[in-house]
Design an enzyme around this catalytic site. Structure first.
Site, PDB file in Angstrom:
ATOM      1  N   HIS A   1      32.250  32.427  38.556  1.00  0.00           N
ATOM      2  CA  HIS A   1      32.900  33.624  38.823  1.00  0.00           C
ATOM      3  C   HIS A   1      32.692  34.525  37.628  1.00  0.00           C
ATOM      4  O   HIS A   1      32.548  35.898  37.777  1.00  0.00           O
ATOM      5  CB  HIS A   1      34.453  33.212  38.750  1.00  0.00           C
TER       6      HIS A   1
ATOM      7  N   GLY B   1      40.520  31.582  42.376  1.00  0.00           N
ATOM      8  CA  GLY B   1      41.047  31.204  41.248  1.00  0.00           C
ATOM      9  C   GLY B   1      40.200  29.726  40.599  1.00  0.00           C
ATOM     10  O   GLY B   1      39.261  29.669  41.123  1.00  0.00           O
TER      11      GLY B   1
ATOM     12  N   SER C   1      30.981  25.010  41.220  1.00  0.00           N
ATOM     13  CA  SER C   1      32.101  25.228  42.383  1.00  0.00           C
ATOM     14  C   SER C   1      33.456  24.509  41.746  1.00  0.00           C
ATOM     15  O   SER C   1      33.369  23.576  40.866  1.00  0.00           O
ATOM     16  CB  SER C   1      31.842  24.385  43.516  1.00  0.00           C
TER      17      SER C   1
END
Ligand code: PAF
Length: 288
Positions: free
Chosen positions: A37, A31, A192
């Site tokens: 992502h 998450g 990150s």
């Protein structure tokens, strides 16, 4: 887009897809999604097309954090993550709680682990004992619940991807792994979820990880003979620790597939490093 929180419901849905011969891609995440992502989600969609299904798992897996690490304060924002997934065209968000992933059934605690014993010894494995046991166990569980044909992992966690690849091979998971390129901010910092801990001038100091990879590339590519790993490591460490808040955890040079450490570092070797910037531990890597 649908959100599934129960492990049993996820597995039922996956079995239905399998019965219909629908291809499934999984993007496992903890998450706090960012552009890195979302690039893995796009890669997943390209791999299975439509009417293939893309599943993003959102789970901050407690078993891969050490007792002094940031599991409790790891950023969580389900609503924001759901919104980003919906916009990115994800079909299912799988967001289980701990009781779903590590159930204690009739008082009997969870007690089965998946352990890779070779590639996980060094680097992250040495600095974070137990970390990869948590990763391989949760990834194996996700594979069994989502039944993906394809799973997409980010290249920033290079050692993790190599270990999952080995697990897939050794345990015959019918899953094709895809490695998605590391996404970076314009100044080179690898994206990150932990970058949000970098306040004030720590953010600027964090650029030193990328700069160290570039310095190593220049030294190795410009050398007449492969330099010694020990010499290269000291040169990079000196440069990194010129920054007031930067402290090297490890710098390793290794074969890109076997992860075997190298004493002489020629072009084609891989470099991975972990550096504390303030209290935040960051990693990066690159091919030399
Ligand atoms: O890379 C991560 O975010 C995690 O290690 C993973 C693969 C989702 C397992 O918890």
């Amino acid at each position: 887009m649908r959100t599934v929180t129960s492990a049993a419901a996820m597995q039922r849905l996956a079995r239905r897809w399998r019965a219909q011969a629908t291809r499934v891609a999984l993007v496992p995440t903890m998450g706090c999604l960012h552009a890195g992502h979302l690039s893995l989600v796009r890669r997943a969609r390209r791999a299975v097309g439509r009417p293939g299904r893309v599943v993003v798992s959102l789970y901050v897996n407690p078993t891969q954090f050490g007792p002094r690490e940031d599991w409790k304060k790891y950023p969580r924002d389900l609503v924001r993550d759901q919104r980003l997934c919906r916009t990115a065209g994800v079909d299912v968000v799988f967001a289980p709680g701990d009781a779903q992933m590590y159930p204690s059934v009739e008082g009997e605690a969870f007690s089965t682990w998946v352990i890779e014993e070779e590639l996980s010894k060094e680097m992250e494995g040495r600095s974070r004992p137990g970390h990869f046991r948590g990763v391989t166990t949760v990834v194996a569980k996700l594979f069994n619940l989502v039944l993906p044909d394809v799973a997409v992992f980010g290249a920033k966690d290079y050692q993790q991807a190599a270990i999952v690849r080995r697990m897939v091979r050794d345990l015959n998971f019918p899953v094709r792994l895809i490695l998605g390129a590391t996404q970076r901010d314009a100044d080179g910092l690898a994206l990150s979820s932990r970058n949000r801990y970098l306040v004030g001038n720590l953010r600027r100091q964090a650029l030193v990880l990328r700069q160290a990879v570039q310095q190593a590339q220049a030294l190795v590519r410009g050398a007449r003979f492969p330099p010694a790993a020990a010499w290269l490591r000291s040169a990079l460490k000196r440069r990194i620790e010129q920054h007031r808040d930067a402290r090297v955890d490890y710098i390793e040079f290794f074969h890109p597939e076997t992860l075997q450490a190298m004493r002489q570092v020629g072009p084609g070797a891989h470099l991975a490093l972990a550096v504390f910037v303030g209290k935040t531990r960051l990693i990066d890597n690159g091919r030399l």
